[in-house]
Write an enzyme that holds these catalytic residues in place. Structure first.
Site, PDB file in Angstrom:
ATOM      1  N   ASP A  11      -0.110   5.368   0.614  1.00 49.43           N
ATOM      2  CA  ASP A  11      -1.285   6.134   1.045  1.00 49.43           C
ATOM      3  C   ASP A  11      -1.078   7.636   1.114  1.00 49.43           C
ATOM      4  OD1 ASP A  11      -2.530   3.709   1.590  1.00 49.43           O
ATOM      5  OD2 ASP A  11      -1.994   3.736   3.707  1.00 49.43           O
TER       6      ASP A  11
ATOM      7  N   GLU B  59      -3.680   9.968   3.166  1.00 45.02           N
ATOM      8  CA  GLU B  59      -4.893   9.997   3.974  1.00 45.02           C
ATOM      9  C   GLU B  59      -5.076  11.411   4.505  1.00 45.02           C
ATOM     10  OE1 GLU B  59      -5.685   5.774   6.056  1.00 45.02           O
ATOM     11  OE2 GLU B  59      -3.853   6.769   6.724  1.00 45.02           O
TER      12      GLU B  59
ATOM     13  N   GLU C 189       0.833  -1.204   0.000  1.00 47.23           N
ATOM     14  CA  GLU C 189       0.000   0.000   0.000  1.00 47.23           C
ATOM     15  C   GLU C 189       0.867   1.252   0.000  1.00 47.23           C
ATOM     16  OE1 GLU C 189      -3.762   1.463   2.704  1.00 47.23           O
ATOM     17  OE2 GLU C 189      -3.626  -0.635   2.089  1.00 47.23           O
TER      18      GLU C 189
END
Length: 332
Positions: free
Chosen positions: A110, A112, A108
């Site tokens: 990310d 956010e 992953e």
């Protein structure tokens, strides 16, 4: 167009991106050309131009979309305008993942965006992990020099086989270099690109102290200028649709220019509010891939002497907690 030529064109245009520090040389695609609805039924709306979309969160559900293809390396970008007003507990995510394919060892990358109470700014958190290494966590969290709910701003991920770079408005904010010590923790398997908005009341704002207040719903995040520029991978055969993997210099190294590096260091020194590398609660010694900046270490120690000092007075995990700092003004 032959596959070899496709691979060459991918490499050439990605090189332009890296040399200019911008995605302006890359085509913006229509939503339905590159993405599909993930969840949230009518909470995802495609605008009339076909190139913009908004995601909303209400008491019923959040919403999200996902790329049609998997990608192995490339440049991925979107202009995003976040919800305004009281947004505590709300998370808007723009990220790459292969969690649907690799339940226990997924990768992953990310972005956010963590909402906040009225009068406090949104924060942006970045994270990278590979091969299911979620127990380690390589989070870094920042304030921004602008209000991301007032207008669109560009957020980009460059992923190569040797590094990952996160950009905000073409300013590099974080560089993750692949090191031998990271081993399989560096993302290395093909991933989809996702965008979601969801209720993260349990942790997103001051460790769950402030929760989503649906009196202010719907919370709406707008996405435009969608760029999906990478080497697509067949989801069944797991082979690339271009031959960039066949040459050693297929994907450029992602070199940050001297002027970009100055901007990145300036941004990090002004706006970083958390980095796992400096967290003395989680790590008595920094993970081996970390490069410690003494100025940053001192600044963070003053900002939060418990987390970044001697690590005492520990009251549970803090790496998801808001630091609640006000972003300082900065110009680049």
């Amino acid at each position: 167009m032959g596959e070899g030529h496709m691979g060459f064109m991918f490499c050439f245009s990605l090189l332009l991106v890296l040399s200019s520090g911008s995605s302006r040389n890359l085509p913006i695609i229509a939503f339905e050309e590159g993405y599909t609805h993930l969840f949230g039924d009518n909470n995802l709306i495609i605008h009339e131009d076909g190139k913009s979309v908004h995601l909303s969160l209400d008491e019923r559900t959040g919403s999200g979309f996902v790329s049609h293809d998997l990608y192995l390396h490339g440049f991925f970008s979107a202009s995003i305008k976040l919800p305004a007003d009281y947004t505590a507990g709300v998370v808007v995510a723009f990220y790459m993942s292969n969690g649907d394919m690799y339940e226990k060892n997924h990768d992953e990358i990310d972005f956010e965006f963590l909402g906040n109470i009225r009068g406090k700014n949104w924060r942006v958190q970045t994270n990278v992990y590979g091969n299911g290494s979620t127990n380690i966590g390589r989070e870094e969290r920042f304030g921004l020099w602008f209000d991301p709910s007032e207008d669109f701003h560009q957020y980009s991920i460059l992923w190569t086989d040797s590094k990952i770079i996160f950009y905000v408005d073409n300013v590099p904010m974080r560089e993750v270099e692949r090191t031998e010590s990271m081993g399989g923790d560096f993302p290395s398997k093909p991933m989809n690109l996702y965008a979601t908005i969801w209720d993260a009341s349990d942790w997103a704002t001051n460790g769950g102290k402030y929760r989503v207040n649906y009196k202010y719903a719907p919370y709406v995040a707008h996405f435009s200028d969608l760029v999906l520029h990478g080497c697509a991978v067949d989801p069944i055969e797991h082979v690339t649709k271009c031959d960039i993997a066949q040459t050693s210099d297929a994907v450029p190294s992602g070199t940050i220019t001297p002027s970009q590096r100055v901007k990145m260091e300036k941004f990090r020194l002004k706006h970083m509010t958390y980095s796992y590398c400096y967290d003395r609660i989680r790590y008595k010694a920094s993970p081996p891939e970390c490069v410690i900046n003494p100025k940053q270490a001192e600044r963070l120690r003053k900002f939060d002497p418990v987390t970044f000092g001697n690590g005492r007075n520990h009251h549970g995990k803090r790496h998801h907690h808001s630091r609640g700092n006000q972003a300082e003004a900065v110009s680049f």
